[in-house]
Motif scaffolding. Structure first.
Motif: not given
Length: 797
Positions: A344-359
């Motif tokens: 249900d939760q759409y996406v993490a919001e780290p305040g920057g790019s999520i590209e390198s975050r582990p899925l």
């Protein structure tokens, strides 16, 4: 790494070939007349040039026969792209043979640039080939050719194979794409139809010799691995830029358009939910010579394709060739997507790019889709939450109970409430075999819809359906609002989507039907996106008048059985108000003179600001009517200026302001790599709201009981700072907030029903009755992309 510039609404960029080793039989297309011996597989003339990675030019040969091809006594020859009478073929002698499934590398001229050496070639020459254009021939014998035209060369029986690239005069049928210092031309899948344009693509050079060695890597250059290792556990591959060989089953193919290729899936999962078992193999404009169910080993360069700045990349194999081990294999099971599958939760919001975050596919919807990119998925009885688009796209929901609208859509209620169940569907079935279904909101693709997952900058993660459910029409009807009563004033707003006098009559008729039949002929209509008389075709021609556009619209309304409206508007300065270049869009008023009077006061112009004139009796009026609100303010730069008009209904003054705020262009996507996305366009709309609010406050300060209607396309949501500025303190009420949550929309974007158009009223109007009339946004066939809306009330004061 070169990648594909796909446009599902998109052009081909460069791809190249890499080596295949092994002893299995190479696939050839059934429709082609296959060669039975050696052919040219790749040509690169940019070696050692500025920007080149490789230090040396090369030609690569293969055989498409089942036995070794003896090259002894043959030669590779080169001719400039535009030969003159003095041009001469240059030759490099060959020896030895090329085995099936292997490569034969011919090294040519070497220059001072580049850093990577070719692997040890089977033959060496010194021909300095041009990077962009030229002709290379494989010739029986070593005597230089003498032909300098395509016809003469076609008649020379010594030529075994020939490729002209770029602007080459000598070529087979059409020329192959141009090369460059960083790209070669190659033959994907080793297809040979005697048409260089069809058989070759351009992309990163990937030379390989008979030992399977790549550039600068003696002893090997191709890594044997599995798809899940290529995909990795983040959004980018840990093997990006490497040449790999992976096995898998062909699950689907895209055989039309300029973004052709096929999907490969490994039936042996690593059981890591973060790593996809599927991948797309790029063949560009060349139809892939594979069949669904083929078990193949694909060799290709791992590339990250980013369709737009800020979008996620898709991991792909480019420059690909392949061998086929068997055919007719069962496909890996498609992942069944049910109501509870996607988080249900759409996406993490780290305040920057999520590209390198582990899925984290069990936690976030965007991570879930990224972790299954390239894999087969299936949906049963998928409900449409948007109408089929002009680009043959359909948005469906995998969560039928997630924020459903009253009419079957999926309503968008907040920045942190992005509906995670929405996914786009496109078709891999050629439209000549099955036209794409024209669905409306609430219709259902019954049965199974299945195919691989692919990311698109337009709409996010997409099911490329090789199996498409049958469309069930659930009978969505266009709404009709009730007529106003005798004592009610009806004010509507309608974005008519770039209407100009040069549009087809059908558009005028559709919009007129909306006014007469569906809005029941309102007393006043604020219009947005009225263009000048020649529309965008007249860019920079100085034409700004819209009288012909408005006359055609009024005539169409009369023909539809409506009243003969009058109009008021102010021509903008040429090319200053945004929208389609040359269209000069503006806002304006239609009004029924038999029901309401317009108070005309002279002085209004493109750059003249309307003001509020206070009277001793407490009844203010506008300094000019119609008049633009503070048009010189920088808040309106390259945007439409609000238009204020003074009306009289049954003896009472009503002030109406028509609006079309700045667009959302430039905002980052909700499915992009930057989270939360930057909504940069909100800054200008916030400034516009402040300017407009200052004008409304001045009007209400002169008469706190004034009847004020603010209407139009504000290009922002009911929960946005823009609307908060307009409504703070309660001076104005946004009527969209008076509706149930599942009815708060006037526009559908990427399957999300949302409110961009608004009507706001002051405290004085009585018995306010408001309606968003859904006649466009939910349908495949539209007169505009916006729904109109209407308010009926009794003026107070």
């Amino acid at each position: 790494m070169t990648s594909l510039l796909r446009n599902t609404r998109r052009a081909l960029a460069a791809v190249t070939v890499v080596a295949v080793s092994g002893s299995t039989v190479l696939v050839t297309p059934a429709a082609a007349a296959p060669s039975t011996g050696p052919v040219i597989a790749e040509v690169y003339g940019g070696g050692g040039n500025s920007g080149a990675h490789l230090t040396q030019d090369f030609v690569e040969l293969v055989t498409v026969g089942g036995t070794a091809a003896d090259l002894t006594g043959m030669s590779v020859q080169y001719l400039p792209a535009s030969p003159t009478a003095n041009s001469r073929w240059q030759a490099t002698a060959l020896s030895g043979s090329v085995e099936p499934g292997a490569r034969y590398l011919v090294g040519e001229a070497k220059s001072g640039g580049g850093t990577a050496e070719l692997p040890a070639p089977e033959a060496a020459g010194s021909i300095n080939m041009a990077a962009a254009s030229g002709t290379v021939a494989l010739v029986e014998g070593t005597t230089p050719l003498t032909c300098r035209t395509a016809d003469d060369c076609a008649a020379d029986s010594r030529i075994v194979d020939l490729v002209g690239y770029g602007s080459a005069v000598v070529r087979e049928t059409g020329p192959a794409p141009a090369g460059s210092n960083t790209t070669s031309v190659h033959r994907p899948g080793l297809v040979d139809t005697d048409d260089n344009a069809a058989d070759f693509a351009a992309g990163s050079p990937t030379p390989e010799n008979s030992k399977g060695e790549g550039p600068g890597e003696p002893g090997g250059g191709v890594t044997d691995t599995r798809i899940h290792d290529v995909q990795g556990s983040t959004r980018t591959s840990p093997l990006a830029g490497k040449v790999v060989r992976v096995p898998g089953i062909v699950t689907a193919a895209r055989t039309f358009g300029s973004a052709r290729g096929f999907w490969l899936q490994d039936p042996e999962s690593d059981n890591d939910p973060r790593t996809s078992e599927g991948i797309f193999v790029v063949t560009g404009s060349v139809t892939p010579a594979v069949a669904v169910g083929d078990a193949v080993a694909v060799t290709g360069a791992v590339a990250e394709y980013r369709p737009a700045s800020g979008s996620p990349t898709t991991t792909e194999l480019t420059s690909a060739t392949w061998t086929t081990a068997s055919r007719g294999n069962e496909l890996p099971d498609a992942l069944a997507i049910t109501e509870d599958t996607v988080p249900d939760q759409y996406v993490a919001e780290p305040g920057g790019s999520i590209e390198s975050r582990p899925l984290e596919p069990s936690k976030y919807a965007l991570d879930f889709w990224a972790a299954h990119d390239g894999e087969l998925i299936s949906i049963v009885d998928a409900r449409a939450v948007g109408g089929t688009t002009a680009y043959n796209e359909l948005y469906v929901t995998t969560k039928p109970n997630e924020h459903p609208t009253a009419r079957g859509g999926s309503v968008y209620l907040g920045y942190h409430e992005t509906n995670s169940g929405i996914v786009k569907v496109q078709s891999l079935i050629p439209f000549s075999e099955r036209p794409f279904p024209p669905a409306n909101v609430g219709d259902v693709l019954t049965g199974i819809t299945s195919g691989p997952v692919e990311y698109s900058q337009f709409g996010g993660y997409t099911v490329q359906a090789s199996i498409l459910g049958e469309l069930k029409d659930n009978g969505l009807v266009r709404e009709v609002t009730r007529p106003q009563k005798g004592g009610e004033l009806a004010v509507a707003t309608y974005n008519v989507e770039n209407l100009s006098a040069v549009d087809e009559q059908a558009k005028f008729d559709g919009l007129a039907s909306g006014i007469v039949k569906h809005l029941s002929s309102p007393d006043i209509v604020t219009l947005e996106e009225i263009q000048d008389n020649n529309g965008p075709a007249g860019a920079n021609d100085g034409v700004v008048a819209a009288d012909q556009t408005l006359k055609r619209f009024v005539d169409a309304i009369v023909a539809a059985g409506g009243p003969r409206y009058e109009w008021r508007q102010i021509d903008p300065q040429d090319m200053t108000d945004g929208g389609q270049p040359g269209g000069n869009i503006r806002v304006g008023f239609l009004f029924n003179p038999k029901r309401v009077s317009f108070v005309d006061r002279p002085g209004g112009g493109a750059t003249t600001a309307v003001d509020v004139v206070a009277e001793n009796n407490g009844k203010p009026h506008l300094s000019m009517s119609p008049g633009r609100v503070d048009p010189g303010n920088t808040a309106w730069q390259n945007s439409r200026k609000p238009l204020a008009g003074e009306f009289v209904f049954q003896g009472k003054a009503v002030f109406v302001v028509a609006n079309h705020f700045a667009s959302k262009g430039g905002d980052q996507s909700v499915h992009g790599i930057n989270q939360p996305p930057n909504r940069s366009s909100e800054v200008q709309r916030g400034q516009q709201a402040e300017v407009l609010r200052a004008f409304i406050d001045k009007l209400l300060a002169a008469d706190p009981k004034a009847n004020v209607v603010v209407a139009g396309d504000l290009n922002d949501y009911q929960f946005s700072p823009t609307l908060q500025t307009l409504t703070q303190g309660g001076a104005l009420t946004a009527l969209i907030d008076t509706l149930p949550e599942n009815e708060r929309y006037s526009y559908v974007f990427e399957g999300r029903s949302q409110a961009l158009d608004h009507i706001l009223v002051s405290r004085t109007p009585r018995r306010v009755d408001y309606d968003v009339v859904h006649i466009n946004s939910e349908f495949a066939v539209q007169s505009s992309d916006h729904d109109p809306q209407i308010v009926r009330f009794q003026p107070g004061n």
